[in-house]
Design a protein around this motif. Structure first.
Motif, PDB file in Angstrom:
ATOM      1  N   ILE A   1      10.852   7.864  12.658  1.00 35.53           N
ATOM      2  CA  ILE A   1      10.896   6.910  11.549  1.00 35.53           C
ATOM      3  C   ILE A   1      11.088   7.649  10.225  1.00 35.53           C
ATOM      4  O   ILE A   1      11.844   7.203   9.360  1.00 35.53           O
ATOM      5  CB  ILE A   1       9.619   6.040  11.543  1.00 35.53           C
ATOM      6  N   LYS A   2      10.445   8.795  10.092  1.00 32.36           N
ATOM      7  CA  LYS A   2      10.605   9.611   8.881  1.00 32.36           C
ATOM      8  C   LYS A   2      12.025  10.165   8.781  1.00 32.36           C
ATOM      9  O   LYS A   2      12.656  10.099   7.718  1.00 32.36           O
ATOM     10  CB  LYS A   2       9.593  10.761   8.892  1.00 32.36           C
TER      11      LYS A   2
ATOM     12  N   HIS B   1       0.844  -1.193   0.000  1.00 32.96           N
ATOM     13  CA  HIS B   1       0.000   0.000   0.000  1.00 32.96           C
ATOM     14  C   HIS B   1       0.881   1.245   0.000  1.00 32.96           C
ATOM     15  O   HIS B   1       1.986   1.231   0.545  1.00 32.96           O
ATOM     16  CB  HIS B   1      -0.906   0.025   1.233  1.00 32.96           C
ATOM     17  N   LYS B   2       0.367   2.310  -0.587  1.00 29.59           N
ATOM     18  CA  LYS B   2       1.110   3.571  -0.592  1.00 29.59           C
ATOM     19  C   LYS B   2       0.932   4.327   0.718  1.00 29.59           C
ATOM     20  O   LYS B   2       1.854   4.977   1.193  1.00 29.59           O
ATOM     21  CB  LYS B   2       0.655   4.442  -1.760  1.00 29.59           C
ATOM     22  N   ASN B   3      -0.269   4.254   1.281  1.00 30.86           N
ATOM     23  CA  ASN B   3      -0.600   4.983   2.512  1.00 30.86           C
ATOM     24  C   ASN B   3      -1.247   4.042   3.517  1.00 30.86           C
ATOM     25  O   ASN B   3      -1.822   3.020   3.137  1.00 30.86           O
ATOM     26  CB  ASN B   3      -1.579   6.125   2.234  1.00 30.86           C
ATOM     27  N   VAL B   4      -1.188   4.449   4.770  1.00 27.01           N
ATOM     28  CA  VAL B   4      -1.901   3.733   5.826  1.00 27.01           C
ATOM     29  C   VAL B   4      -2.419   4.768   6.827  1.00 27.01           C
ATOM     30  O   VAL B   4      -1.725   5.735   7.138  1.00 27.01           O
ATOM     31  CB  VAL B   4      -1.004   2.663   6.504  1.00 27.01           C
TER      32      VAL B   4
ATOM     33  N   TYR C   1      12.738   5.674   6.920  1.00 30.52           N
ATOM     34  CA  TYR C   1      11.949   4.451   6.776  1.00 30.52           C
ATOM     35  C   TYR C   1      10.566   4.689   6.181  1.00 30.52           C
ATOM     36  O   TYR C   1       9.960   3.759   5.659  1.00 30.52           O
ATOM     37  CB  TYR C   1      11.818   3.731   8.121  1.00 30.52           C
ATOM     38  N   ILE C   2      10.043   5.908   6.315  1.00 31.49           N
ATOM     39  CA  ILE C   2       8.792   6.272   5.650  1.00 31.49           C
ATOM     40  C   ILE C   2       9.025   7.563   4.885  1.00 31.49           C
ATOM     41  O   ILE C   2       9.962   8.312   5.178  1.00 31.49           O
ATOM     42  CB  ILE C   2       7.605   6.440   6.639  1.00 31.49           C
ATOM     43  N   PHE C   3       8.163   7.802   3.902  1.00 30.54           N
ATOM     44  CA  PHE C   3       8.318   9.009   3.095  1.00 30.54           C
ATOM     45  C   PHE C   3       7.842  10.240   3.852  1.00 30.54           C
ATOM     46  O   PHE C   3       8.543  11.238   3.942  1.00 30.54           O
ATOM     47  CB  PHE C   3       7.566   8.846   1.768  1.00 30.54           C
ATOM     48  N   ASP C   4       6.626  10.162   4.413  1.00 30.43           N
ATOM     49  CA  ASP C   4       6.058  11.307   5.122  1.00 30.43           C
ATOM     50  C   ASP C   4       4.829  10.857   5.895  1.00 30.43           C
ATOM     51  O   ASP C   4       4.351   9.736   5.724  1.00 30.43           O
ATOM     52  CB  ASP C   4       5.672  12.401   4.120  1.00 30.43           C
TER      53      ASP C   4
ATOM     54  N   LEU D   1       4.102   5.485   2.867  1.00 29.16           N
ATOM     55  CA  LEU D   1       5.172   4.501   2.996  1.00 29.16           C
ATOM     56  C   LEU D   1       6.225   4.684   1.908  1.00 29.16           C
ATOM     57  O   LEU D   1       5.954   5.261   0.859  1.00 29.16           O
ATOM     58  CB  LEU D   1       4.577   3.095   2.945  1.00 29.16           C
ATOM     59  N   LYS D   2       7.412   4.177   2.183  1.00 28.19           N
ATOM     60  CA  LYS D   2       8.538   4.365   1.271  1.00 28.19           C
ATOM     61  C   LYS D   2       8.975   3.011   0.711  1.00 28.19           C
ATOM     62  O   LYS D   2       9.131   2.042   1.462  1.00 28.19           O
ATOM     63  CB  LYS D   2       9.689   5.021   2.035  1.00 28.19           C
ATOM     64  N   TYR D   3       9.165   2.990  -0.597  1.00 27.25           N
ATOM     65  CA  TYR D   3       9.610   1.778  -1.282  1.00 27.25           C
ATOM     66  C   TYR D   3      10.823   2.099  -2.139  1.00 27.25           C
ATOM     67  O   TYR D   3      10.964   3.209  -2.645  1.00 27.25           O
ATOM     68  CB  TYR D   3       8.496   1.219  -2.173  1.00 27.25           C
ATOM     69  N   LYS D   4      11.689   1.122  -2.293  1.00 28.89           N
ATOM     70  CA  LYS D   4      12.843   1.256  -3.178  1.00 28.89           C
ATOM     71  C   LYS D   4      12.841   0.033  -4.088  1.00 28.89           C
ATOM     72  O   LYS D   4      12.902  -1.100  -3.599  1.00 28.89           O
ATOM     73  CB  LYS D   4      14.135   1.323  -2.356  1.00 28.89           C
ATOM     74  N   ASN D   5      12.744   0.267  -5.384  1.00 29.98           N
ATOM     75  CA  ASN D   5      12.627  -0.819  -6.366  1.00 29.98           C
ATOM     76  C   ASN D   5      11.462  -1.750  -6.032  1.00 29.98           C
ATOM     77  O   ASN D   5      11.582  -2.974  -6.081  1.00 29.98           O
ATOM     78  CB  ASN D   5      13.930  -1.616  -6.478  1.00 29.98           C
TER      79      ASN D   5
END
Length: 133
Positions: free
Chosen positions: A42-43, A24-27, A47-50, A66-70
């Motif tokens: 955490i930001k 998921h993109k958001n929670v 570990y998270i985008f914002d 949430l933050k993802y890489k590849n």
């Protein structure tokens, strides 16, 4: 029937963990000051985008991006350490190092909520809230 959450910090961590597992993109997480301070750490650690506070004064939520890489989550694991039934405290000398420094320990101290590295720098111990890696 409403659910009573006995450990809101663990609930927040599980929501983040489940959301990353489902990509998921958001929670959305129910708001509290302590949760927002933990999310700020955490930001800051990447570990998270914002996150943003949403809603009115009665029913606020934290919308965590949430933050993802590849297409893989940056958060690979979370673990709640101190629980309502068993608080875990540590002196500054005994503060844990998560994955030899690759993860973070979130510590609730007299100087606020800090990472393990910040707590060592400030020379304070406290309650070990969670590990994130």
């Amino acid at each position: 029937m409403s659910r009573v959450i006995t450990d809101p910090i663990a609930d927040m961590l599980v929501r983040i963990k489940n959301a990353t597992a489902r990509k998921h993109k958001n929670v959305l997480i129910p708001f509290s000051n302590k949760k927002s301070k933990i999310l700020e750490i955490i930001k800051d650690q990447g570990y998270i985008f914002d996150f943003a506070i949403e809603g009115d004064s009665v029913k606020k939520n934290l919308n965590v991006t949430l933050k993802y890489k590849n297409n893989i989550s940056v958060i690979t694991g979370v673990k709640r350490i101190s629980k309502p039934g068993l608080k875990v405290y540590s002196s500054v000398e005994d503060l844990p190092m998560v994955l030899n420094g690759y993860g973070i320990a979130i510590i609730s101290t007299s100087k606020g909520v800090l990472t393990d590295k910040q707590a060592r720098k400030e020379n304070v111990g406290g309650e070990i809230v969670a590990y994130i890696w």
